[in-house]
Every structure is written in C-alpha cells, then in structure tokens.
Write a protein that holds these residues in place. Structure first.
Motif, short mmCIF file in Angstrom:
data_model
loop_
_atom_site.label_atom_id
_atom_site.label_comp_id
_atom_site.label_asym_id
_atom_site.label_seq_id
_atom_site.Cartn_x
_atom_site.Cartn_y
_atom_site.Cartn_z
N LYS A 62 1.27 48.04 -17.88
CA LYS A 62 1.55 48.13 -16.45
C LYS A 62 0.55 47.26 -15.69
CE LYS A 62 3.34 52.83 -16.91
NZ LYS A 62 3.18 54.26 -16.52
N PRO A 63 0.81 46.95 -14.42
CA PRO A 63 -0.12 46.10 -13.65
C PRO A 63 -1.56 46.61 -13.66
CG PRO A 63 1.94 46.34 -12.46
CD PRO A 63 2.04 47.23 -13.65
N ILE A 64 -1.73 47.93 -13.67
CA ILE A 64 -3.08 48.49 -13.67
C ILE A 64 -3.84 48.11 -14.94
CG2 ILE A 64 -2.35 50.68 -14.69
CD1 ILE A 64 -5.07 50.19 -12.00
N HIS A 65 -3.08 47.97 -16.04
CA HIS A 65 -3.72 47.58 -17.31
C HIS A 65 -4.23 46.15 -17.24
CE1 HIS A 65 -0.85 50.75 -19.16
NE2 HIS A 65 -2.02 51.29 -18.89
N TYR A 66 -3.43 45.26 -16.64
CA TYR A 66 -3.87 43.87 -16.49
C TYR A 66 -5.12 43.80 -15.60
CZ TYR A 66 0.56 42.29 -18.51
OH TYR A 66 1.60 42.06 -19.36
N LEU A 67 -5.11 44.58 -14.52
CA LEU A 67 -6.25 44.60 -13.61
C LEU A 67 -7.50 45.08 -14.32
CD1 LEU A 67 -7.34 44.21 -10.75
CD2 LEU A 67 -6.64 46.57 -10.24
N PHE A 68 -7.34 46.08 -15.15
CA PHE A 68 -8.47 46.64 -15.89
C PHE A 68 -9.07 45.59 -16.83
CE2 PHE A 68 -10.33 49.07 -19.43
CZ PHE A 68 -11.21 49.88 -18.72
N ILE A 69 -8.20 44.79 -17.46
CA ILE A 69 -8.69 43.75 -18.37
C ILE A 69 -9.37 42.63 -17.58
CG2 ILE A 69 -7.96 41.98 -20.03
CD1 ILE A 69 -5.74 43.89 -20.90
N LEU A 70 -8.90 42.35 -16.37
CA LEU A 70 -9.46 41.26 -15.58
C LEU A 70 -10.78 41.62 -14.89
CD1 LEU A 70 -6.19 39.89 -13.92
CD2 LEU A 70 -7.65 38.66 -15.54
N LEU A 71 -11.06 42.90 -14.72
CA LEU A 71 -12.25 43.32 -13.97
C LEU A 71 -13.55 42.71 -14.51
CD1 LEU A 71 -11.59 47.07 -13.04
CD2 LEU A 71 -11.84 45.11 -11.50
N PRO A 72 -13.80 42.75 -15.82
CA PRO A 72 -15.04 42.12 -16.31
C PRO A 72 -15.12 40.63 -15.98
CG PRO A 72 -14.07 43.52 -18.00
CD PRO A 72 -13.05 43.39 -16.91
N TYR A 73 -13.97 39.96 -16.01
CA TYR A 73 -13.97 38.53 -15.69
C TYR A 73 -14.30 38.31 -14.22
CZ TYR A 73 -12.38 33.71 -15.22
OH TYR A 73 -12.32 32.36 -14.96
N PHE A 74 -13.83 39.19 -13.35
CA PHE A 74 -14.19 39.09 -11.93
C PHE A 74 -15.69 39.22 -11.76
CE2 PHE A 74 -9.77 40.90 -10.75
CZ PHE A 74 -9.23 39.63 -10.80
N ALA A 75 -16.31 40.07 -12.58
CA ALA A 75 -17.77 40.23 -12.51
C ALA A 75 -18.47 38.93 -12.89
CB ALA A 75 -18.21 41.36 -13.44
N VAL A 76 -17.90 38.22 -13.90
CA VAL A 76 -18.46 36.91 -14.29
C VAL A 76 -18.36 35.93 -13.13
CG1 VAL A 76 -18.16 34.92 -15.80
CG2 VAL A 76 -17.99 37.23 -16.74
N LEU A 77 -17.18 35.86 -12.50
CA LEU A 77 -16.98 34.93 -11.40
C LEU A 77 -17.90 35.22 -10.23
CD1 LEU A 77 -13.07 34.56 -11.33
CD2 LEU A 77 -14.76 33.01 -12.31
N ILE A 78 -18.07 36.50 -9.93
CA ILE A 78 -18.96 36.87 -8.82
C ILE A 78 -20.39 36.41 -9.10
CG2 ILE A 78 -20.04 38.84 -7.64
CD1 ILE A 78 -17.32 40.30 -7.97
N GLY A 79 -20.81 36.65 -10.36
CA GLY A 79 -22.17 36.22 -10.73
C GLY A 79 -22.34 34.72 -10.60
N LEU A 80 -21.33 33.94 -11.03
CA LEU A 80 -21.44 32.48 -10.96
C LEU A 80 -21.35 31.98 -9.52
CD1 LEU A 80 -19.20 31.52 -14.04
CD2 LEU A 80 -21.69 31.32 -13.85
N ILE A 81 -20.50 32.62 -8.71
CA ILE A 81 -20.35 32.21 -7.30
C ILE A 81 -21.64 32.46 -6.52
CG2 ILE A 81 -19.15 32.75 -5.14
CD1 ILE A 81 -16.63 33.29 -6.88
N LEU A 82 -22.28 33.60 -6.80
CA LEU A 82 -23.50 33.97 -6.06
C LEU A 82 -24.77 33.39 -6.67
CD1 LEU A 82 -22.72 37.72 -5.27
CD2 LEU A 82 -22.42 35.73 -3.78
#
Length: 646
Positions: free
Chosen positions: A101-121
């Motif tokens: 379900k969409p929530i499963h995809y979001l859950f898998i993407l969350l760690p990657y968002f953390a990577v992007l935030i770290g690189l952006i900041l």
C-alpha cells in the motif's frame, strides 16, 4: 590522505560493461528492468564521481572547495540513492509490490529522506562532511547515520529475499546471495581502511551477477505476437503463487484457427492473433497479456474484485465479437473464456497450465464463458491417468472375479476377471470411468496385459480347475487388438505359467466388434489358432449386427443386463428376452445373462433355459482369496460328487 582509486576505476569499467550488455539484451518494459537500468546508471555515476572526488580530496591544494563539494555531493547522493533503488528493485522483481500500500512505500522512503535532509543541510551544519583548516576532507557526525541507513536498506533487501527466497529461481537465488555478500564485505573493510575505496567495486560485481541471472527479455517474448510467452507466464505465475498474490487469470482460447490456417494461410492466422492481442491489451492497460501458444492467451490482473472481473469479461466478449479486417478480409473472432482466481481457487501451477492447455471444439459460433466445472472434470481425468500409470508401475491394480453360474450343472462354472482402481484420496474409481481414459491414451494395452497375466498366474497357482472352474473370461479391447505385439505377448504369458489357452475366454464388447471388425478378425483368427475361445459382451445394447456374429468365432453371447431388467416391465419385453434366448440357442451359441440380482430373475432365466447367469445375486466381483473361498462353498456338493465318480 591519498585515496586508492584503482577499485573505483575497475568499477567504472564493470558498470560500463553492464550497461552495454543491458541495452543489447533487454527491453525496458517491466518496472524491475527500469529500476535495474537506474541502478546501473547510478553505479557508473557514483564510481566516476568517487574517483574524481577522491582525487580532489587527495590533492587539496589543486582543487577548489566548490569543485570538491560538487563531486562529493554527487557521490554521496548517488551512492545512497542506489541502496534505496536496489531495495525497490528486489520488491518489484519478486512481485510483492502488488501487495504493498502507499504507506509501505512511504515507510521505505523515510530513511532516504533523512539522507537527503542531511545532504541539503550539510553546507550549513557540516553534518555529513567538512574540510578542516588544512582543507582535508573529514566525516561529520551525520556520516555514521548514512552508513546505518545504507545498512538498513541492505537488511531490508536481505529480509525480502529470505522471506520470498522460494519465489526466485535457482540462478537468482545464487546471484542475490552473492550480491549480499559483496555488499557486506566492503562495509566491514572500509570501517577499518577508510582510504581503500572498495565498496562500489564490490557492488558492481554484485550487480553484474544479478544482470547475468536476469532472464533475457527477448527470451520472455513470443516472436510472433510480441507479448510475453509461456515461459514467462510460468515464471511469473510461480512467483505469484509462492508470494501468495491475489491474481485473476482470464484464459482466452481462439477458435477455428485450424480452419483459418487451411483456408487463408499461416500469415492470416498470425495477423489475426496480432490484431486480437492488440484488442485485448487495449481493454485494460494494467493487465499483463501472455501468449501460451496454439491461440491460447492469458490476461493477468491483480487485486481485482468480482464486479470488476465481470465487467472485464463483458468487455472482452464485446471486443472480440466486433468485426476486424485481416489481410483485407473481414472476419469475427470467436473464443472460449474461462476464469481462475488465485488463491481463492486453490490451484497449483500445473493445474493452471492444464486449464490453459485444454483444447476447445474446432468450431464455435459465439464467444462464451466456460465454467470451471468443465475443467475440473478434465483435471480428474488427468489425475486418474497419472494414478493408472503409477498403479501399473507399482503393480497395485486389483484383479477381481465375478462368478458365473451354470444353470444345467448347478455350479459356478467360470468367472469374469475385472480390474479395479483404488486411491486413498479419490477412493474407488469405476471401470466405466477409467477404462475409456485408458483406451484413449493407450494404457489399455498395458492394463490388458496386466489382467491377462494376473489371471493366468491365479488360475495356475490357485488351481481353479480343482474347484470346478473351467475357464476365466478376460476382456479384450479393440485397442489391444490393434497392438502388433498382442499375439506374441499372450503366447509368452501362457507359456510362462503353463496354462492351456482353452482356460481363457476372451470377451469382446458388441460396440467394438461392430466398429472395428476388420482389425478384430485379423487378431481373433490368430488367437483362435492358439486355442482361445471368445464371447460377445453387452449383446442387445443397440449395436446388434448379425454379420459379425457369423464372421467372428464367438461361442458365448452375453446378454446385457438391460434386457433382463426390462423383461418384468411389460409382456413385449418378456417376449424379447425369451425370443432372444431361443434364437441364440438355435444359432448354437451358449448364453450368459448379466445383471442377475434376485431369486425371481434366476428362476425366470432357468425357466427360459439360459445357460449361465452372472450378477450380484451370486456375488459381487471379489479378490482371488475370497473368490476361492466362495467357490469352495458353492461348488462343495459338485466337488464331492466329482471325487466319488471321478
């Protein structure tokens, strides 16, 4: 610090090779193929950027901060993106994305968002990397988190592979196992040897192994229709079943292809199938269409409901019934449609394939939906056929004997040998069901030989003659008579057991005698010369033709039970039974009446001077041991008299 870039350079060559092979062998039709391409592109970008950034980080005086930042950010972004992409690649390759379900995809993407935030900041807080006062590249406090996130994606991938390991074929299992190993080793090495850039090189080797294990897209497609072929269907369906997917199979079988081929030629049939495929694919873009050969197609849809399925079938029927132009000729496609829903219908891959392969009538005049009951009967026939083969191999078929009573000597004179088939799951299977199956597939030859040999062995080993049994009736099918080795086989068996051929009476059905008289005559004449006698079974079932009775050496005529059972219904039926017996006697035949079940029937037949009686009144068909006990008791008085005067 001077970084060792040799492994990264090797990785660039490996990823370049992977991309070349990929574009030579693959077509980007499946999501997993597209993800693999993205993964390979990220690999070559990551390895190239790692080489350049490592050179910049090694020779800090010659490089500006901006150029070093650009290549470091490119490397860190692509390297961490690749970890996430590979997880999705495995998900789509196995097919479990259809259950997500969409929530499963979001859950898998969350760690990657953390990577992007770290690189952006990072430019503001130096969380990921920074340069010290000597311009030396340093890891920030956030860098261990990036390693942890990469490790999380790797662990998630490993869990998916382990969970659905059986859904992968052997080659993919080995490839993914190798990839995991090549992914873990460099992480451990680089923890202790930071300057040794081995991680991308090892991953490139793992990706290369995965590439070599993936099925060639061209091998998955039917060369005529261009859609996925039977091999691909088997691979995908096996995965769907093992991953417990909710799948709806719509099987479409085109009719009259043989007629079109003989009338308009092969090119017409090919274009007809291509046009039909285009129509089917346009009905639902999300459905996957497979060509399973012989004009049999399967449309596969996932997670659909009954209402949607019904509308889908209606749309298919309407679309197929519309006229289309093929090679300048107007025609209409007719088809049979059947439905299978898994796991609702608990079918194995073999059973699904059996549904697909069942042939349809050569000519049908309307597209129609066939209920699964038709196929269940076919499944049962296949199960029985396999059971018969196993029973023949294991010699587990059962031969039973039904006594035949002599009305003149008041004793059991003979018996009919019958074969029985039993199974722990299917239970007792009637000869009326399994004998036609055996005749259709040729197994009746082996069964006939098995019964014949069993009777010969039982007759001699159990000394039937000592108990008043003069002969045993053994059924002989026309299929057996068509076998060139029949005579040689029977001759070998009677010599093996030392039995006189006169102790075997070969019983032939009336319908067989009518339809194959020439074949029967040739075989029967040879068997008669060997000393066998013959009886005609099922007389009176509607096939009667006196010409074959004269031409074939029958000594016994067996009246079908229906003649006896109808004799009590009215006077005319009684006269028919009476006149039939009188007529056959005048023709010098001995008569056996089957289906005797009551004392009244026995008395009636004795009154009409019928020679022999057979039926449940005397005994049902019984195994050898029971049969011996039965005739010992029934023929007791006769045997005592024989001993006194014999």
């Amino acid at each position: 610090m001077i970084y060792n870039i040799n492994y990264d350079i090797a990785a660039i060559f490996i990823y370049t090779f992977i991309l070349i092979v990929f574009f030579l062998k693959k077509e980007l039709n499946r999501t997993c193929n597209k993800l693999f391409l993205i993964l390979s592109v990220l690999g070559i970008i990551g390895s190239t950027s790692d080489v350049i950034s490592s050179i910049g980080n090694s020779y800090v005086q010659e490089w500006s901060y901006l150029s070093r930042d650009i290549w470091n950010y490119i490397y860190l972004t692509t390297h961490n993106t690749a970890s996430m992409i590979f997880t999705f690649y495995v998900i789509f390759l196995i097919g479990i994305n259809r259950k997500m379900k969409p929530i499963h995809y979001l859950f898998i993407l969350l760690p990657y968002f953390a990577v992007l935030i770290g690189l952006i900041l990072n430019p503001f807080f130096n969380w990921v990397f920074y340069y010290d006062e000597n311009k030396i590249y340093k890891h920030g406090s956030y860098m261990p988190l990036l390693y942890v996130i990469s490790l999380l994606y790797l662990l998630a991938t490993i869990l998916f592979i382990i969970r659905y390991f059986k859904a992968l074929n052997r080659t993919k299992q080995v490839a993914f196992a190798a990839f995991i190993i090549f992914s873990i080793i460099p992480i451990v090495i680089q923890i202790f040897f930071e300057h040794l850039l081995i991680s991308i090189f090892c991953q490139s080797l793992g990706i290369l192994g995965v590439l070599l294990s993936i099925d060639n897209e061209n091998e998955l497609r039917n060369r005529i229709t261009g859609i996925y072929n039977r091999y691909c269907f088997i691979q995908d369906t096996e995965t769907n079943i093992k991953t417990n997917q909710k799948v709806h199979f719509t099987i479409i079988k085109l009719a009259e292809l043989d007629y079109y081929n003989s009338t308009f030629g092969l090119k017409f049939v090919i274009n007809l199938q291509k046009n039909t495929v285009e129509r089917l694919q346009n009905i639902d873009k999300n459905a996957t269409c497979y060509d399973c050969d012989s004009g049999h197609f399967v449309l596969v849809r996932y997670n659909t409901d009954e209402k949607s399925n019904k509308k889908y079938i209606d749309d298919i029927s309407k679309k197929l019934e519309q006229e289309l132009s093929v090679n300048g000729l107007q025609t209409t496609v007719h088809a049979q449609i059947s439905l299978i829903s898994v796991p609702k219908e608990k079918m194995t891959l073999d059973q699904i394939l059996m549904n697909i392969d069942i042939p349809i009538a050569r000519t049908i005049h309307k597209t129609s939906l066939i209920q699964n009951e038709t196929y269940r009967l076919y499944h049962r026939e296949m199960l029985i056929e396999n059971l018969i083969r196993n029973s023949l191999e294991n010699k587990s078929l059962i031969v039973v004997y039904q006594p035949i009573y002599d009305t003149h000597k008041k004793k059991i004179k003979s018996a009919e040998a019958l074969v029985r088939l039993r199974d722990s799951e299917l239970g007792n299977i009637s000869p009326e069901e399994f004998i036609p199956i055996c005749e259709k597939n040729g197994l009746i030859i082996q069964i006939g030989e098995f019964v014949f040999e069993t009777v010969c062995r039982d007759y001699m080993n159990s000394k039937f003659t000592n108990y008043g049994i003069d002969y045993i009736e053994v059924n002989l099918s026309v299929v057996q008579c068509m076998n060139n080795e029949l005579i040689e086989s029977f001759d070998r068996i009677i010599k093996k057991y030392g039995i006189e051929s006169s102790h075997i009476n070969l019983e032939i059905t009336e319908s067989a005698a009518v339809s194959n008289q020439k074949i029967l005559s040739r075989s029967i004449n040879s068997l008669e010369n060997m000393g066998f006698t013959f009886s005609l079974d099922d007389y009176g079932t509607g096939y009667s033709n006196y010409s074959y009775m004269y031409s074939l050496p029958f000594s016994i005529i067996k009246l079908d039970k229906s003649i006896l059972w109808q004799a009590n219904e009215n006077k005319n039926n009684y006269i028919l039974l009476q006149s039939t017996i009188e007529m056959l006697h005048k023709m010098n035949y001995h008569i056996v009446c089957e289906g005797v079940e009551t004392s009244e029937q026995k008395a009636l037949l004795e009154k009409l001077n019928c020679d022999y009686l057979q039926g449940f009144f005397f005994s049902k068909p019984i195994p050898t041991v029971e049969f011996l006990e039965y005739i010992k008791g029934y023929n007791k008085n006769y045997l005592n008299v024989s001993r006194i005067f014999g």
